[in-house]
Design a protein around this motif. Structure first.
Motif, PDB file in Angstrom:
ATOM      1  N   TYR A   7       1.117  -0.792  -0.067  1.00 41.13           N
ATOM      2  CA  TYR A   7      -0.107  -0.177   0.085  1.00 41.13           C
ATOM      3  C   TYR A   7       0.655   1.366   0.308  1.00 41.13           C
ATOM      4  N   THR A   8       2.268   0.996  -0.097  1.00 41.41           N
ATOM      5  CA  THR A   8       2.814   2.282  -0.662  1.00 41.41           C
ATOM      6  C   THR A   8       2.636   3.221  -1.853  1.00 41.41           C
ATOM      7  N   GLY A   9       1.809   3.230  -3.004  1.00 42.86           N
ATOM      8  CA  GLY A   9       2.363   3.692  -3.505  1.00 42.86           C
ATOM      9  C   GLY A   9       0.853   4.507  -3.991  1.00 42.86           C
ATOM     10  N   GLU A  10       0.948   5.628  -4.965  1.00 44.71           N
ATOM     11  CA  GLU A  10       0.305   6.829  -5.054  1.00 44.71           C
ATOM     12  C   GLU A  10      -0.418   6.826  -6.016  1.00 44.71           C
ATOM     13  N   GLY A  11      -1.967   7.348  -5.289  1.00 52.10           N
ATOM     14  CA  GLY A  11      -3.238   7.367  -6.075  1.00 52.10           C
ATOM     15  C   GLY A  11      -4.752   7.616  -5.028  1.00 52.10           C
ATOM     16  N   THR A  12      -5.433   6.889  -6.126  1.00 57.38           N
ATOM     17  CA  THR A  12      -7.001   7.060  -5.257  1.00 57.38           C
ATOM     18  C   THR A  12      -7.569   5.981  -4.961  1.00 57.38           C
ATOM     19  N   TRP A  13      -8.700   5.952  -4.451  1.00 54.19           N
ATOM     20  CA  TRP A  13      -9.559   4.405  -3.665  1.00 54.19           C
ATOM     21  C   TRP A  13     -10.309   4.237  -5.827  1.00 54.19           C
ATOM     22  N   LEU A  14     -10.498   3.623  -5.882  1.00 52.74           N
ATOM     23  CA  LEU A  14     -11.522   3.098  -6.743  1.00 52.74           C
ATOM     24  C   LEU A  14     -11.740   1.851  -6.560  1.00 52.74           C
ATOM     25  N   ARG A  15     -13.757   1.487  -6.441  1.00 51.22           N
ATOM     26  CA  ARG A  15     -14.521   0.904  -6.172  1.00 51.22           C
ATOM     27  C   ARG A  15     -14.916  -0.244  -7.253  1.00 51.22           C
ATOM     28  N   GLY A  16     -14.770  -0.909  -7.191  1.00 51.63           N
ATOM     29  CA  GLY A  16     -15.147  -2.167  -8.475  1.00 51.63           C
ATOM     30  C   GLY A  16     -15.327  -3.816  -7.990  1.00 51.63           C
ATOM     31  N   SER A  17     -15.896  -4.280  -8.787  1.00 57.18           N
ATOM     32  CA  SER A  17     -16.159  -6.223  -8.934  1.00 57.18           C
ATOM     33  C   SER A  17     -15.826  -6.239 -10.114  1.00 57.18           C
ATOM     34  N   PHE A  18     -15.315  -7.523 -10.367  1.00 56.67           N
ATOM     35  CA  PHE A  18     -15.474  -8.308 -11.967  1.00 56.67           C
ATOM     36  C   PHE A  18     -15.879  -9.361 -11.643  1.00 56.67           C
ATOM     37  N   HIS A  19     -17.023  -9.890 -10.916  1.00 58.39           N
ATOM     38  CA  HIS A  19     -17.580 -10.955 -11.608  1.00 58.39           C
ATOM     39  C   HIS A  19     -19.151 -10.759 -11.426  1.00 58.39           C
ATOM     40  N   ASN A  20     -20.556 -10.883 -12.161  1.00 54.51           N
ATOM     41  CA  ASN A  20     -21.084 -10.244 -12.095  1.00 54.51           C
ATOM     42  C   ASN A  20     -21.949 -10.309 -13.297  1.00 54.51           C
ATOM     43  N   HIS A  21     -22.857 -11.282 -12.905  1.00 53.60           N
ATOM     44  CA  HIS A  21     -23.773 -12.136 -14.250  1.00 53.60           C
ATOM     45  C   HIS A  21     -24.505 -10.871 -14.869  1.00 53.60           C
ATOM     46  N   THR A  22     -25.152 -11.513 -16.083  1.00 54.35           N
ATOM     47  CA  THR A  22     -26.245 -11.146 -17.255  1.00 54.35           C
ATOM     48  C   THR A  22     -27.124 -11.992 -17.210  1.00 54.35           C
ATOM     49  N   THR A  23     -27.981 -11.894 -18.221  1.00 55.76           N
ATOM     50  CA  THR A  23     -29.003 -12.429 -18.667  1.00 55.76           C
ATOM     51  C   THR A  23     -28.468 -13.249 -19.771  1.00 55.76           C
ATOM     52  N   ASN A  24     -27.273 -12.961 -19.948  1.00 53.18           N
ATOM     53  CA  ASN A  24     -26.172 -13.758 -20.986  1.00 53.18           C
ATOM     54  C   ASN A  24     -26.385 -15.132 -20.776  1.00 53.18           C
ATOM     55  N   SER A  25     -26.071 -15.146 -19.431  1.00 52.35           N
ATOM     56  CA  SER A  25     -25.728 -17.037 -19.739  1.00 52.35           C
ATOM     57  C   SER A  25     -27.665 -16.709 -17.262  1.00 52.35           C
ATOM     58  N   ASP A  26     -27.112 -16.781 -16.114  1.00 56.65           N
ATOM     59  CA  ASP A  26     -27.968 -17.241 -15.510  1.00 56.65           C
ATOM     60  C   ASP A  26     -28.175 -15.531 -14.627  1.00 56.65           C
ATOM     61  N   GLY A  27     -28.064 -15.058 -14.640  1.00 51.17           N
ATOM     62  CA  GLY A  27     -28.017 -13.475 -14.506  1.00 51.17           C
ATOM     63  C   GLY A  27     -30.009 -13.039 -14.609  1.00 51.17           C
ATOM     64  N   TRP A  28     -30.496 -12.702 -14.235  1.00 49.93           N
ATOM     65  CA  TRP A  28     -31.433 -12.276 -13.843  1.00 49.93           C
ATOM     66  C   TRP A  28     -32.050 -11.041 -15.095  1.00 49.93           C
ATOM     67  N   PHE A  29     -30.810  -9.941 -14.620  1.00 49.77           N
ATOM     68  CA  PHE A  29     -31.229  -8.862 -15.445  1.00 49.77           C
ATOM     69  C   PHE A  29     -29.747  -8.458 -16.650  1.00 49.77           C
ATOM     70  N   SER A  30     -30.786  -7.719 -17.299  1.00 46.19           N
ATOM     71  CA  SER A  30     -29.292  -7.620 -18.553  1.00 46.19           C
ATOM     72  C   SER A  30     -28.406  -6.460 -18.580  1.00 46.19           C
ATOM     73  N   LEU A  31     -27.540  -6.902 -19.395  1.00 43.38           N
ATOM     74  CA  LEU A  31     -26.507  -5.921 -19.223  1.00 43.38           C
ATOM     75  C   LEU A  31     -26.365  -4.968 -18.704  1.00 43.38           C
ATOM     76  N   GLU A  32     -27.343  -3.907 -19.530  1.00 41.36           N
ATOM     77  CA  GLU A  32     -27.990  -2.141 -19.062  1.00 41.36           C
ATOM     78  C   GLU A  32     -28.443  -2.458 -17.702  1.00 41.36           C
ATOM     79  N   THR A  33     -29.154  -2.990 -17.378  1.00 49.76           N
ATOM     80  CA  THR A  33     -29.383  -2.972 -16.157  1.00 49.76           C
ATOM     81  C   THR A  33     -28.813  -3.192 -14.739  1.00 49.76           C
ATOM     82  N   VAL A  34     -27.674  -4.179 -15.107  1.00 45.15           N
ATOM     83  CA  VAL A  34     -26.742  -4.256 -14.963  1.00 45.15           C
ATOM     84  C   VAL A  34     -25.627  -3.070 -14.377  1.00 45.15           C
TER      85      VAL A  34
END
Ligand SMILES: [Zn+2]
Ligand SMILES: [Zn+2]
Length: 295
Positions: A7-34
């Motif tokens: 944690y010694t680097g310079e920068g800003t804290w960014l929030r995010g997630s890498f693992h989410n589903h859409t109706t393209n597989s077994d998610g309930w929501f379209s990409l647009e809704t996600v």
């Protein structure tokens, strides 16, 4: 004694997630809704089962990652920024060479792989032996927001790998499929700028932590001392916090509680690594990456 502090680097804290589903597989929501569900995030990955969902350019989210969840009947693996050519002759069959090839292709492509929900014993999980056979993956999901605390929390497997000398980072992802699964767990990344390259660079350095609502302002190290600056503001500073420092084999090195804003830990040198869990009363938490300690 040397402390490897990510944690010694310079920068800003960014929030995010890498693992989410859409109706393209077994998610309930379209990409647009996600996209709308995660409109407040700085970056987002979409990882449908066994297919790469293409992003559209009206997401409203600054940085988008293509991803895929390689989903054999035995075990799942998240591949972020995959090389699209992995879909040529694609199979999700779980063999170490097949999964390893996807890891290596992603690394070559400026991406990375994460072993998904290693403890989801009722369906898809990772056997300890297989986690050790796999190499060059960036981390494992220690906090998956999909289901149950019994199955979707994997700090035990993280400590197992770390204690055996494997350098793997902990990730937090929603794995969102249905209503109510969004924004349960995410990653806070200390990145130079909000671009895919900067975020991946920070992730590879371990310059991020997992959050379910609480956070760190900074984690510093000086000589043998680790100083944790908890997320602080006028309101938070009045609230109770519970802080644990974990070392090799998941041993609790130190615990403290109170209306804290800063906590220190003096390393002895034999910890192997030190990782920090911070809870705000009410259950909101933040989980640091390990700081490796060299005697
Ligand atoms: Zn899965
Ligand atoms: Zn999933």
């Amino acid at each position: 004694m040397k402390i490897h502090n990510p944690y010694t680097g310079e920068g800003t804290w960014l929030r995010g997630s890498f693992h989410n589903h859409t109706t393209n597989s077994d998610g309930w929501f379209s990409l647009e809704t996600v996209y709308k569900m995660y409109g407040s995030y700085d970056f987002l990955g979409i990882s449908d089962h066994d297919k790469i969902t293409e992003h559209t350019d009206n997401s409203g989210i600054e940085t988008l990652f293509e991803a895929i969840e390689v989903s054999s009947s035995q075990t799942h693996m998240l591949v972020v920024q995959p090389d699209r050519s992995m879909m040529d002759g694609y199979t999700n069959e779980f063999t170490i060479p097949n999964y390893q090839r996807y890891v290596d292709m992603a690394n070559e492509n400026g991406g990375f792989a994460v072993l998904a929900h290693p403890n989801r014993f009722f369906s898809h999980y990772w056997r300890e032996g297989d986690m050790f056979k796999m190499e060059r993956y960036l981390g494992i999901e220690v906090y998956n927001g999909d289901g149950n605390p019994e199955y979707d929390i994997a700090f035990d497997k993280w400590d197992l790998l770390l204690s055996a000398g494997r350098k793997v980072w902990g990730f937090g992802n929603d794995d969102s499929h249905v209503y109510g699964q969004d924004k349960r767990a995410w990653n806070m990344v200390l990145a130079k700028e909000n671009t895919r390259e900067s975020i991946v660079e920070a992730l590879k350095n371990g310059s991020f932590y997992v959050s379910s609502g609480y956070g760190f302002d900074s984690i510093e190290s000086n000589e043998g001392t680790i100083t944790v600056n908890l997320r602080s503001n006028k309101l938070l500073d009045n609230m109770y916090k519970y802080i644990s420092f974990f070392g090799k084999d998941g041993h609790v090195l130190h615990e403290t509680s109170g209306r804290l804003t800063q906590v220190k830990y003096e390393c002895k040198g034999d910890e192997g690594y030190v990782r920090i869990a911070a809870y705000l009363e009410g259950g909101y938490a933040a989980f640091s990456q390990p700081l490796f300690v060299e005697a």
